[in-house]
Design a protein around this motif. Sequence first.
Motif, PDB file in Angstrom:
ATOM      1  N   GLY A   1       0.831  -1.199   0.000  1.00  0.00           N
ATOM      2  CA  GLY A   1       0.000   0.000   0.000  1.00  0.00           C
ATOM      3  C   GLY A   1       0.864   1.248   0.000  1.00  0.00           C
ATOM      4  N   VAL A   2       0.397   2.290  -0.676  1.00  0.00           N
ATOM      5  CA  VAL A   2       1.133   3.552  -0.764  1.00  0.00           C
ATOM      6  C   VAL A   2       0.147   4.707  -0.588  1.00  0.00           C
ATOM      7  CG1 VAL A   2       2.554   5.044  -2.215  1.00  0.00           C
ATOM      8  CG2 VAL A   2       2.858   2.571  -2.313  1.00  0.00           C
TER       9      VAL A   2
ATOM     10  N   LEU B   1       2.305  11.262  11.813  1.00  0.00           N
ATOM     11  CA  LEU B   1       2.559   9.899  11.351  1.00  0.00           C
ATOM     12  C   LEU B   1       3.148   9.048  12.478  1.00  0.00           C
ATOM     13  CD1 LEU B   1       4.024  10.599   7.786  1.00  0.00           C
ATOM     14  CD2 LEU B   1       1.737   9.753   8.352  1.00  0.00           C
ATOM     15  N   LYS B   2       4.090   9.616  13.210  1.00  0.00           N
ATOM     16  CA  LYS B   2       4.726   8.870  14.300  1.00  0.00           C
ATOM     17  C   LYS B   2       3.714   8.527  15.383  1.00  0.00           C
ATOM     18  CE  LYS B   2       8.601   9.081  17.540  1.00  0.00           C
ATOM     19  NZ  LYS B   2       9.760   9.899  18.013  1.00  0.00           N
TER      20      LYS B   2
ATOM     21  N   VAL C   1       4.087   7.435   2.264  1.00  0.00           N
ATOM     22  CA  VAL C   1       4.157   6.310   3.199  1.00  0.00           C
ATOM     23  C   VAL C   1       3.867   5.039   2.414  1.00  0.00           C
ATOM     24  CG1 VAL C   1       3.239   5.286   5.308  1.00  0.00           C
ATOM     25  CG2 VAL C   1       3.349   7.779   5.074  1.00  0.00           C
ATOM     26  N   GLY C   2       4.729   4.029   2.563  1.00  0.00           N
ATOM     27  CA  GLY C   2       4.525   2.762   1.869  1.00  0.00           C
ATOM     28  C   GLY C   2       4.849   1.591   2.773  1.00  0.00           C
TER      29      GLY C   2
ATOM     30  N   ARG D   1      -4.343   2.248   4.721  1.00  0.00           N
ATOM     31  CA  ARG D   1      -5.744   2.674   4.589  1.00  0.00           C
ATOM     32  C   ARG D   1      -6.141   3.590   5.742  1.00  0.00           C
ATOM     33  NH1 ARG D   1      -9.350  -2.112   5.928  1.00  0.00           N
ATOM     34  NH2 ARG D   1      -8.507  -1.498   7.956  1.00  0.00           N
ATOM     35  N   ASP D   2      -5.772   3.225   6.960  1.00  0.00           N
ATOM     36  CA  ASP D   2      -6.185   3.997   8.139  1.00  0.00           C
ATOM     37  C   ASP D   2      -5.518   5.365   8.185  1.00  0.00           C
ATOM     38  OD1 ASP D   2      -7.692   1.812   8.822  1.00  0.00           O
ATOM     39  OD2 ASP D   2      -6.262   1.040  10.301  1.00  0.00           O
ATOM     40  N   ILE D   3      -4.221   5.444   7.850  1.00  0.00           N
ATOM     41  CA  ILE D   3      -3.537   6.735   7.911  1.00  0.00           C
ATOM     42  C   ILE D   3      -4.076   7.684   6.855  1.00  0.00           C
ATOM     43  CG2 ILE D   3      -1.577   6.342   6.336  1.00  0.00           C
ATOM     44  CD1 ILE D   3      -1.462   7.912   9.858  1.00  0.00           C
ATOM     45  N   ALA D   4      -4.486   7.145   5.720  1.00  0.00           N
ATOM     46  CA  ALA D   4      -5.082   7.995   4.679  1.00  0.00           C
ATOM     47  C   ALA D   4      -6.396   8.601   5.166  1.00  0.00           C
ATOM     48  CB  ALA D   4      -5.309   7.181   3.411  1.00  0.00           C
ATOM     49  N   LYS D   5      -7.178   7.799   5.887  1.00  0.00           N
ATOM     50  CA  LYS D   5      -8.455   8.309   6.413  1.00  0.00           C
ATOM     51  C   LYS D   5      -8.234   9.388   7.473  1.00  0.00           C
ATOM     52  CE  LYS D   5     -11.239   4.130   5.655  1.00  0.00           C
ATOM     53  NZ  LYS D   5     -12.002   3.038   6.330  1.00  0.00           N
ATOM     54  N   LYS D   6      -7.227   9.201   8.310  1.00  0.00           N
ATOM     55  CA  LYS D   6      -6.991  10.121   9.420  1.00  0.00           C
ATOM     56  C   LYS D   6      -6.270  11.393   9.009  1.00  0.00           C
ATOM     57  CE  LYS D   6      -5.200   8.234  13.079  1.00  0.00           C
ATOM     58  NZ  LYS D   6      -4.304   7.390  13.909  1.00  0.00           N
ATOM     59  N   SER D   7      -5.688  11.419   7.817  1.00  0.00           N
ATOM     60  CA  SER D   7      -4.826  12.538   7.429  1.00  0.00           C
ATOM     61  C   SER D   7      -5.558  13.873   7.358  1.00  0.00           C
ATOM     62  CB  SER D   7      -4.162  12.250   6.084  1.00  0.00           C
ATOM     63  OG  SER D   7      -5.137  12.144   5.050  1.00  0.00           O
ATOM     64  N   SER D   8      -6.869  13.839   7.157  1.00  0.00           N
ATOM     65  CA  SER D   8      -7.613  15.105   7.059  1.00  0.00           C
ATOM     66  C   SER D   8      -7.580  15.894   8.364  1.00  0.00           C
ATOM     67  CB  SER D   8      -9.064  14.829   6.658  1.00  0.00           C
ATOM     68  OG  SER D   8      -9.683  13.960   7.592  1.00  0.00           O
ATOM     69  N   SER D   9      -7.231  15.220   9.487  1.00  0.00           N
ATOM     70  CA  SER D   9      -7.155  15.935  10.770  1.00  0.00           C
ATOM     71  C   SER D   9      -6.031  16.967  10.763  1.00  0.00           C
ATOM     72  CB  SER D   9      -6.960  14.938  11.917  1.00  0.00           C
ATOM     73  OG  SER D   9      -5.716  14.266  11.791  1.00  0.00           O
TER      74      SER D   9
END
Length: 247
Positions: A57-58, A88-89, A132-133, A141-149
Motif C-alpha cells: 500500500g502507498v 505519522l509517528k 508512506v509505503g 488505509r487507516d492513515i489515509a483516512k486520518k490525514s484530514s485531521s
Amino acid sequence: MESKGTRDGLFFMGFFLAASIVFAAWISTNTILQVKAQEKTIKVKGVAEKIVRADKGVWGATVRARGNDLKSAYATLNRDMNKVLVFLKESGIPEEWTGTSPVRTMTINVYDRQGRPTGDVAGYEMEQEVQVGSDKVEAIRDIAKKSSSLISQGVDLMARSPEYFCSDLTGVKNELIGQATRNARERAGQFASGSGLKVGQLNSAQQGVFQITPPDSVDVAGYGMYDTSTIEKKVRSVVTVEFTMAR
C-alpha cells in the motif's frame, strides 16, 4: 495432303484429352473440397477469475506553504512538515515507511489588469511531498483516512487516495491462463455435444488482456485495467482458443 479421317482422328483425340484434363481437375478439386469439409474447427473464449489481496500500500500527500519572501515561506513549510511527521509517528507509522521529496519553490508574480507580468514578485510558494509505503495495507488505509485531521492544525495538505498493489501478479496470471484454457475446452465441448462431434487437439491460443478491478466491478477495457483503489481485487483472464473437431 491430310485426309478427312486423319483430321477426325486428331479432333476426337484432342476432345478426349481436354475432357480428361477437365475430369482430372474436377476429381482433384472435389477431393480438396471433401478434405476441407472434414477439417472442422471451433474457436471459443475461455474465462477465469480470482479474488486476490493487495500486499503493498502507498499513500502520499503534498504540503504547501506561502510567504512574502523565501525565508518565511520555508519556515512555514518546515513547521507544517514537522506537524505531518509527528502525526505519522503518533499514528504508529514507523520512520522507515516514510519518505519525503526535495522542496520545490515557485515564484508568485504580479500581473496587470491585462494579464501581463509586471516584473514584480508578490511572494513565494513552496511544496514538499511526503509518502508512506508498507506491506501493512490496513495501516496505509487507516492513515489515509486520518490525514484530514492535519487540516484542522492549519496544514495546507493536498492528500491523495491510497493505492494498493499485488506483487505476485505473474503467478496469478499463469494460474488463470491455465484455468481459462480449460474453460474454453469445456465450452467447446458444450457446443459440440449437439452435433455428434468431440473436441480434438488445440490448434491455437491467444491470450487476451487482464482486467484487475474492484471485486464487484463489471468494467472492462480493450487495453486492460489495473485498479489500485481497493485492497481486494478481482483478476480476470480471457483466452481465445481454436480446437479441431472430430467425430
